[in-house]
Design a protein around this motif. Structure first.
Motif, PDB file in Angstrom:
ATOM      1  N   LEU A 138       0.838  -1.200   0.000  1.00  0.00           N
ATOM      2  CA  LEU A 138       0.000   0.000   0.000  1.00  0.00           C
ATOM      3  C   LEU A 138       0.876   1.255   0.000  1.00  0.00           C
ATOM      4  CD1 LEU A 138      -2.949   0.999   0.148  1.00  0.00           C
ATOM      5  CD2 LEU A 138      -2.696   1.054   2.640  1.00  0.00           C
ATOM      6  N   LYS A 139       1.971   1.233   0.753  1.00  0.00           N
ATOM      7  CA  LYS A 139       2.904   2.361   0.765  1.00  0.00           C
ATOM      8  C   LYS A 139       3.554   2.525  -0.602  1.00  0.00           C
ATOM      9  CE  LYS A 139       7.107   4.065   3.035  1.00  0.00           C
ATOM     10  NZ  LYS A 139       8.132   3.785   4.079  1.00  0.00           N
ATOM     11  N   GLU A 140       3.977   1.385  -1.212  1.00  0.00           N
ATOM     12  CA  GLU A 140       4.584   1.449  -2.542  1.00  0.00           C
ATOM     13  C   GLU A 140       3.596   2.019  -3.558  1.00  0.00           C
ATOM     14  OE1 GLU A 140       7.635  -2.383  -2.142  1.00  0.00           O
ATOM     15  OE2 GLU A 140       5.661  -2.620  -3.074  1.00  0.00           O
ATOM     16  N   ASP A 141       2.356   1.572  -3.453  1.00  0.00           N
ATOM     17  CA  ASP A 141       1.307   2.058  -4.343  1.00  0.00           C
ATOM     18  C   ASP A 141       1.140   3.573  -4.212  1.00  0.00           C
ATOM     19  OD1 ASP A 141      -1.271   1.564  -5.997  1.00  0.00           O
ATOM     20  OD2 ASP A 141      -2.005   2.592  -4.214  1.00  0.00           O
ATOM     21  N   ALA A 142       1.150   4.065  -2.986  1.00  0.00           N
ATOM     22  CA  ALA A 142       0.982   5.499  -2.749  1.00  0.00           C
ATOM     23  C   ALA A 142       2.153   6.303  -3.317  1.00  0.00           C
ATOM     24  CB  ALA A 142       0.833   5.766  -1.257  1.00  0.00           C
ATOM     25  N   LEU A 143       3.374   5.793  -3.174  1.00  0.00           N
ATOM     26  CA  LEU A 143       4.544   6.493  -3.698  1.00  0.00           C
ATOM     27  C   LEU A 143       4.501   6.572  -5.225  1.00  0.00           C
ATOM     28  CD1 LEU A 143       7.326   4.999  -1.385  1.00  0.00           C
ATOM     29  CD2 LEU A 143       6.490   7.366  -1.398  1.00  0.00           C
ATOM     30  N   ILE A 144       4.070   5.493  -5.851  1.00  0.00           N
ATOM     31  CA  ILE A 144       3.949   5.492  -7.314  1.00  0.00           C
ATOM     32  C   ILE A 144       2.872   6.473  -7.754  1.00  0.00           C
ATOM     33  CG2 ILE A 144       3.261   4.101  -9.307  1.00  0.00           C
ATOM     34  CD1 ILE A 144       4.550   1.685  -7.860  1.00  0.00           C
ATOM     35  N   SER A 145       1.728   6.440  -7.079  1.00  0.00           N
ATOM     36  CA  SER A 145       0.629   7.343  -7.426  1.00  0.00           C
ATOM     37  C   SER A 145       1.045   8.802  -7.276  1.00  0.00           C
ATOM     38  CB  SER A 145      -0.585   7.055  -6.540  1.00  0.00           C
ATOM     39  OG  SER A 145      -1.077   5.751  -6.762  1.00  0.00           O
ATOM     40  N   LYS A 146       1.811   9.088  -6.237  1.00  0.00           N
ATOM     41  CA  LYS A 146       2.271  10.454  -5.996  1.00  0.00           C
ATOM     42  C   LYS A 146       3.128  10.965  -7.155  1.00  0.00           C
ATOM     43  CE  LYS A 146       4.913  13.207  -2.659  1.00  0.00           C
ATOM     44  NZ  LYS A 146       5.735  13.167  -1.414  1.00  0.00           N
ATOM     45  N   TYR A 175      12.866   6.999 -10.613  1.00  0.00           N
ATOM     46  CA  TYR A 175      12.039   5.826 -10.323  1.00  0.00           C
ATOM     47  C   TYR A 175      11.356   5.996  -8.971  1.00  0.00           C
ATOM     48  CZ  TYR A 175      14.487   3.587 -14.208  1.00  0.00           C
ATOM     49  OH  TYR A 175      14.993   3.285 -15.446  1.00  0.00           O
ATOM     50  N   PRO A 176      10.129   5.529  -8.843  1.00  0.00           N
ATOM     51  CA  PRO A 176       9.426   5.701  -7.573  1.00  0.00           C
ATOM     52  C   PRO A 176       9.927   4.784  -6.466  1.00  0.00           C
ATOM     53  CG  PRO A 176       8.069   4.454  -9.112  1.00  0.00           C
ATOM     54  CD  PRO A 176       9.276   4.918  -9.879  1.00  0.00           C
ATOM     55  N   LEU A 177      10.521   3.628  -6.836  1.00  0.00           N
ATOM     56  CA  LEU A 177      10.992   2.655  -5.844  1.00  0.00           C
ATOM     57  C   LEU A 177      12.347   2.100  -6.276  1.00  0.00           C
ATOM     58  CD1 LEU A 177       7.716   0.535  -5.469  1.00  0.00           C
ATOM     59  CD2 LEU A 177       8.475   2.377  -3.952  1.00  0.00           C
ATOM     60  N   PRO A 178      13.252   1.865  -5.339  1.00  0.00           N
ATOM     61  CA  PRO A 178      14.537   1.246  -5.687  1.00  0.00           C
ATOM     62  C   PRO A 178      14.369  -0.110  -6.364  1.00  0.00           C
ATOM     63  CG  PRO A 178      14.639   2.198  -3.488  1.00  0.00           C
ATOM     64  CD  PRO A 178      13.202   2.279  -3.926  1.00  0.00           C
ATOM     65  N   LYS A 179      13.368  -0.894  -5.932  1.00  0.00           N
ATOM     66  CA  LYS A 179      13.166  -2.214  -6.540  1.00  0.00           C
ATOM     67  C   LYS A 179      12.800  -2.097  -8.020  1.00  0.00           C
ATOM     68  CE  LYS A 179      10.412  -3.641  -3.132  1.00  0.00           C
ATOM     69  NZ  LYS A 179       9.502  -4.488  -2.311  1.00  0.00           N
ATOM     70  N   ILE A 180      12.015  -1.083  -8.358  1.00  0.00           N
ATOM     71  CA  ILE A 180      11.644  -0.879  -9.760  1.00  0.00           C
ATOM     72  C   ILE A 180      12.849  -0.420 -10.567  1.00  0.00           C
ATOM     73  CG2 ILE A 180      10.262   0.546 -11.320  1.00  0.00           C
ATOM     74  CD1 ILE A 180       8.008   0.450  -9.269  1.00  0.00           C
ATOM     75  N   GLU A 181      13.658   0.472  -9.988  1.00  0.00           N
ATOM     76  CA  GLU A 181      14.854   0.932 -10.688  1.00  0.00           C
ATOM     77  C   GLU A 181      15.817  -0.222 -10.942  1.00  0.00           C
ATOM     78  OE1 GLU A 181      18.380   4.315 -10.475  1.00  0.00           O
ATOM     79  OE2 GLU A 181      16.983   4.091  -8.790  1.00  0.00           O
ATOM     80  N   ASP A 182      16.054  -1.034  -9.930  1.00  0.00           N
ATOM     81  CA  ASP A 182      16.989  -2.152 -10.078  1.00  0.00           C
ATOM     82  C   ASP A 182      16.513  -3.115 -11.162  1.00  0.00           C
ATOM     83  OD1 ASP A 182      18.502  -1.061  -8.072  1.00  0.00           O
ATOM     84  OD2 ASP A 182      17.783  -2.420  -6.504  1.00  0.00           O
ATOM     85  N   PHE A 183      15.243  -3.483 -11.107  1.00  0.00           N
ATOM     86  CA  PHE A 183      14.728  -4.468 -12.062  1.00  0.00           C
ATOM     87  C   PHE A 183      14.723  -3.902 -13.482  1.00  0.00           C
ATOM     88  CE2 PHE A 183      11.764  -7.289 -14.173  1.00  0.00           C
ATOM     89  CZ  PHE A 183      12.071  -8.518 -13.612  1.00  0.00           C
ATOM     90  N   SER A 184      14.335  -2.640 -13.611  1.00  0.00           N
ATOM     91  CA  SER A 184      14.273  -2.032 -14.942  1.00  0.00           C
ATOM     92  C   SER A 184      15.650  -1.909 -15.580  1.00  0.00           C
ATOM     93  CB  SER A 184      13.614  -0.654 -14.855  1.00  0.00           C
ATOM     94  OG  SER A 184      12.270  -0.771 -14.458  1.00  0.00           O
ATOM     95  N   ARG A 185      16.634  -1.540 -14.801  1.00  0.00           N
ATOM     96  CA  ARG A 185      17.981  -1.407 -15.350  1.00  0.00           C
ATOM     97  C   ARG A 185      18.594  -2.773 -15.671  1.00  0.00           C
ATOM     98  NH1 ARG A 185      20.040   3.667 -15.246  1.00  0.00           N
ATOM     99  NH2 ARG A 185      19.049   5.226 -13.898  1.00  0.00           N
ATOM    100  N   GLN A 186      18.173  -3.812 -14.957  1.00  0.00           N
ATOM    101  CA  GLN A 186      18.671  -5.160 -15.232  1.00  0.00           C
ATOM    102  C   GLN A 186      18.133  -5.718 -16.549  1.00  0.00           C
ATOM    103  OE1 GLN A 186      20.765  -7.624 -13.600  1.00  0.00           O
ATOM    104  NE2 GLN A 186      21.568  -5.684 -12.818  1.00  0.00           N
TER     105      GLN A 186
END
Length: 753
Positions: free
Chosen positions: A102-110, A325-336
């Motif tokens: 839910l927190k991740e969702d809110a950060l992306i929405s923001k 990127y809104p989340l480090p996990k998204i940045e890591d996966f996208s760059r990989q």
């Protein structure tokens, strides 16, 4: 070419400034120069100027249309550095995991992004928790996410879009399927929902088998697969949700099959992805690659299209390096993995400009050529980019080349990948492109969809109180056609609308699915397309469409029923006054009813073909020896095998029987009459008028009256009936057809039969 932009109609400029000119810049030229500079900054300093110039040329020409977040935000000094529209996250089966999501969702929405996730990991309602309590089920947690989405305004502009997927075997699937009922309950308004179906489930449906609802290895309920399928289809038919996600088809064409599952999508459904992925999107405007449009020399410029595709791949790959990127996990996966989504828009206009009818055999052939060119140009460009910048970091060459989709590439491209590697794990999609097509696309047809409407009027405020003025909005292709006629001193008002200008309401649903299926063969991600159901579509017909879409290999399927519980944003306007004197193009196959009749002691067969649930054509056959009367059922399919040649297909038990060239094999009592009636029906002549003319023969037993009695069965209840004495015999009032009888709408007099 010119480096200047010219707006063709006011609505496009208005939408562009309201949606994308968020930094008070002076012109679209200035905006595109900054977009080009920002994206080119990912390249080496010595080539940035050259790359920026190349990007700018593609943008200002209108050939390459970036997604909305790129146009709005991509500037060297932008305060909002998110250039991607949508993301996916994971939702784990624990209270901590749910609230982390839910927190991740809110950060992306923001940051201005939509969010997609799979909730199949969540335990079903009533399941015992480790704490001793009971689970409240997947729906309760969706409501929490929905409320959060209503609260957060993305990027200061709009509420976040969401999609949730649930597996067809989850114990909460029945509640999930029926939770959204359109305007009836306005539930989960910030969500689209979709059901993940499997090959095993479809097999159980076709075999009328049982289906287990399972979680963590425990069977919670067993029901008939067909009952669950009917529930899914019925809610989608009435309330337009849920959509379907064909998970086995998606996984079969997963280029990263050795490392992850592609088990979720973005809110519009065009990218199938694992968790913590993103949508990095742009579209190529196909309508701008037609040479000599509206002439017999019209052709598609595949060479220029290939060059723009190459620029598009580089452009999106650079976006991955300059965005935040809104989340480090998204940045890591996208760059990989460096996943991008290059697609197209303007398909409907491209067809019209080339003289091709959307949904015809010619359109399917052309669609396949364009789709193949997009795939091949994209994979070649990504392999060439890998030679310059390196493959995506998670690349494993031997495994990548064994991916099912990659194995279908031409051998020269596979050889190039074997030599260079490849820069992006997957790269093609078809997004809806609604607002960008309306603005920078100059109101071209959106994405893969047909033309919505040739023109319509809209009321806009003048700025003087409540005063409004009327503004006519034109489809891009239709506007260009008018300019073409004007250049040849031809007057549009004196000419019929060419049959190539079909719109959404003219397209046979099977033809619409066929177009999507042709592109899906060459698109490594998915395709966002909404099938608009023809008015009058029955539920049984709809269920067949569901299965047809699955069998044609679509990764996802979404429909809109104009007669359902939820009104669409786009509706046909009463103000559209275009005179349609051309009949809609006939699909190869039309369903038909078969009537066995007798006139003056002779046996005849009357076959009525249907298009969009309306009468379209009529065939009349002699049957002197009752051969057809004994062998034919009450319905079948009329297939147009060649020009003027028709086959009749019907069932004999479980087998299909084909009566080839039946109009030539069996004599017609009056072939000319049949053709005239067919022409009247397909050009929209009200059935009542056809019946009136047929009923005027003096002898009741003439064959014309026999045909009229058959046609009268298809007048809908409540429609006026026109007869040779079109007045009530009792009071002179008007007549209607009601419950199989002619009745007076004033005094109630009726006559049946």
């Amino acid at each position: 070419m010119s480096d200047k932009w010219s707006w063709l109609q006011p609505i496009s400029e208005e939408i562009f400034n309201s949606k994308y000119n968020l930094h008070d810049q002076d012109s679209i030229e200035e905006i595109y120069r900054e977009v080009a500079l920002e994206t080119a900054s990912a390249d080496k300093p010595e080539i940035r100027e050259e790359v920026a110039a190349g990007f700018y040329e593609e943008l200002i020409s209108g050939r390459l249309i970036p997604a909305g977040r790129i146009i709005a935000n991509a500037r060297p000094g932008s305060p909002m550095k998110n250039y991607n529209n949508c993301f996916t996250i994971d939702v784990e089966d624990s209270m901590e995991g749910i609230y982390d999501s839910l927190k991740e969702d809110a950060l992306i929405s923001k940051m201005g992004g939509g969010v997609g996730f799979d909730i199949s990991k969540l335990r079903p309602e009533g399941d015992i928790l480790s704490s001793g309590g009971q689970s409240s089920g997947v729906i309760s947690f969706l409501r929490i996410f929905d409320q959060s989405a209503k609260t957060i305004v993305t990027g200061g502009q709009r509420r976040s879009a969401h999609i949730a997927l649930l597996d067809i075997s989850h114990p909460d699937i029945e509640r999930f399927i029926t939770v959204k009922r359109g305007d009836e309950n306005k539930e989960l308004t910030q969500f689209n929902i979709s059901v993940k179906i499997s090959d095993d489930f479809i097999q159980a449906v076709e075999e009328d088998g049982d289906w287990d609802l399972v979680f963590a290895g425990k069977v919670y309920k067993t029901l008939k697969a067909r009952d669950l399928y009917d529930l899914l289809a019925k809610n989608a038919f009435i309330h337009n949700e849920p959509g379907i996600f064909n998970k086995d088809t998606v996984e079969k064409y997963n280029n990263g099959y050795w490392a992850f599952k592609m088990d979720r999508v973005n809110p519009c459904g065009e990218l199938v992805m694992p968790s913590y992925s993103l949508c990095c999107l742009s579209a190529i405007n196909l309508s701008l690659f037609v040479k000599a449009p509206f002439t017999t020399e019209a052709e598609f410029d595949f060479e220029s299209f290939g060059k723009t595709t190459g620029w598009g791949v580089r452009f999106l790959d650079n976006v991955l390096d300059v965005t935040e990127y809104p989340l480090p996990k998204i940045e890591d996966f996208s760059r990989q993995w460096r996943r991008i989504g290059l697609g197209f828009t303007g398909l409907g206009d491209m067809f019209a400009m080339m003289g091709v009818v959307y949904g015809s055999d010619a359109s399917l052939e052309l669609a396949g050529r364009v789709a193949r060119a997009l795939r091949d140009s994209s994979y070649r460009a990504s392999a060439e980019l890998a030679a310059e910048k390196g493959s995506f970091p998670a690349y494993e060459g031997d495994k990548f080349l064994q991916a099912e989709f990659v194995k279908k590439l031409p051998e020269d491209i596979r050889t190039l990948i074997g030599k260079n590697g490849i820069r992006n794990i997957q790269m093609n999609t078809v997004a809806p492109t609604g607002t960008t097509s309306l603005s920078v696309g100059q109101n071209c047809s959106s994405g893969i969809e047909p033309i919505f409407a040739l023109q319509y009027d809209r009321n806009i405020r003048t700025g003087n109180g409540d005063q409004t003025k009327k503004q006519t909005v034109y489809d891009y292709g239709w506007l260009k056609y008018q300019e073409f006629l004007k250049s040849r001193d031809m007057d549009l008002s004196t000419l019929p609308v060419p049959p190539v200008f079909v719109t959404t309401k003219d397209i046979d649903p099977y033809s619409s699915i066929d177009i999507q299926a042709v592109f899906q063969e060459y698109i490594d991600h998915s395709i966002s397309k909404t099938l608009n159901l023809p008015p009058g579509t029955s539920f049984d017909q709809y269920k067949e469409l569901f299965l047809y879409a699955y069998k044609k290999g679509l990764k996802g399927f979404t429909t809109f029923n104009p007669e359902g519980s939820l009104k669409g944003i786009l509706e046909y306007k009463d103000e559209e006054k275009i005179d349609r004197r051309w009949a809609p193009a006939r699909p190869n196959d039309l369903p038909c009813d078969i009537h066995k009749v007798t006139s003056r002691g002779k046996s005849h067969i009357i076959i009525l073909g249907f298009y969009h649930s309306s009468l379209y054509e009529l065939f009349m056959l002699d049957d002197p020896d009752d051969v057809l009367k004994k062998s034919l059922p009450e319905n079948g399919i009329v297939r147009k095998s060649k020009s003027g040649k028709y086959d009749l297909i019907h069932k004999n038990g479980k087998e299909s029987v084909v009566l080839k060239n039946f109009t030539k094999e069996f004599q017609s009592p009056d072939a000319s009459l049949g053709r005239l009636i067919s022409m009247s029906l397909r050009h929209g002549t009200p059935l009542q008028f056809v019946i009136e003319q047929l009923s005027k023969d003096t002898s009741f037993f003439d064959f014309e009256k026999t045909v009229s009695r058959v046609l009268k069965k298809y007048i809908k209840d409540g429609e006026e009936v026109i007869t040779s004495d079109n007045e009530c015999q009792e009071c002179g009032g008007g007549l209607v057809f009601r419950d199989g009888c002619v009745a007076c709408r004033d005094c109630g007099w009726s006559k049946c039969g």
